[in-house]
Motif scaffolding. Structure first.
Motif: not given
Length: 303
Positions: A85-110
């Motif tokens: 948040s102190y750096l600005g939480a949107r852009g680079l952080p959300t790109s990394a977060l996107s990959g993590i979020d998709i992987a977590l959903w993949d784990i739940k689905g599996r």
């Protein structure tokens, strides 16, 4: 179940063919658990070497994730998002977060033995309309674009295609200068779309990607001329994403429909678009804007 490791891999698919590092790399996120279930996500962001940056950002999130329950997707999403948040939480952080979020959903689905769409509400429709893109590789003239349309788009059965006909602006995808185009470059763009329209017929949808290249008066002129000459369906990213005020000026003076969103991050960036009616279509990128979790929230807001 607990997360035991988090890794990011940058893959250069054209390395051998290019004789070295190419302009486009893919970033894949791997999250492993103590029960042997591994989830995979994507955080590709190749312009400007972004895929390498997102990989480093994913690695920086390891200490937040290791030891956590991967089923707590929403909690982990907010924990990572607020971390920056102190750096600005949107852009680079959300790109990394996107990959993590998709992987977590993949784990739940599996873990549950279900496709992810079952877990977020189930099937809604039998088919999803897709426009043709990338069908024009190597084309430089109106005649080549028309032939590629006939050779690639028509046999595939598409009802819409997308392209950027203003070839002069290719170097400015990541190097905005003054938002203008030469008369020669502008006329070539009109000729290319006219050739595609002639090949496609009157009912086919032609979508224009402007890549945020233009200043306000240039965007208005290009969009209106293309609409009047060739009846384009939408004009995507007419101006750089930093200014909603510029977008509002274009929106008010353009006949074609407006599409934005691939460089907007999370529901918070999309809120002004919805509130002020700045676009007809939105196109958030699932690997940039916050992953599956955030894309579903944005879609609900759009609805």
């Amino acid at each position: 179940m607990k997360i035991t490791s988090v890794n990011a891999y940058v893959v250069d698919p054209d390395y051998a063919a290019a004789g070295g590092t190419s302009e486009r790399q893919w970033t894949f996120v791997e999250i492993q658990t103590d029960e042997g279930i591994t989830g995979w996500g994507e955080a590709t962001n190749y312009p400007g070497g972004g895929s390498f940056l997102t990989a480093q950002a994913v690695h920086s999130c390891r200490e937040v994730l290791i030891g956590e329950d991967p089923a707590d997707i929403e909690r982990l999403w907010h924990r990572i998002y607020r971390r920056y948040s102190y750096l600005g939480a949107r852009g680079l952080p959300t790109s990394a977060l996107s990959g993590i979020d998709i992987a977590l959903w993949d784990i739940k689905g599996r873990a549950l033995g279900k496709p992810i769409y079952h877990l977020i509400g189930g099937k809604f429709r039998e088919d999803v309309r897709l426009y043709a893109n990338g069908w024009f590789t190597g084309c430089e003239t109106p005649e080549q674009y028309a032939q590629a349309f006939k050779d690639v788009v028509v046999p595939a059965g598409h009802e819409a295609c997308k392209l950027d006909p203003f070839l002069e602006m290719r170097p400015f995808h990541t190097a905005y200068v003054d938002g203008q185009i030469s008369q020669k470059g502008e006329e070539l763009g009109y000729d290319i779309i006219a050739a595609v329209r002639e090949a496609a017929g009157p009912q086919f949808e032609i979508l224009i990607d402007a890549h945020g290249h233009y200043n306000v008066p240039t965007a208005i002129r290009l969009a209106n001329n293309l609409y009047e000459q060739s009846r384009i369906e939408w004009f995507e990213e007419p101006v750089p994403p930093e200014s909603f005020e510029a977008l509002a000026q274009v929106r008010a003076q353009v006949a074609a429909r407006i599409c934005v969103g691939e460089r907007l991050f999370t529901r918070y960036d999309f809120l002004p678009i919805f509130k002020d009616g700045l676009a007809d279509y939105i196109m958030p990128d699932v690997v940039w804007t916050g992953g599956i979790s955030e894309l579903k929230k944005i879609a609900t807001m759009a609805e």
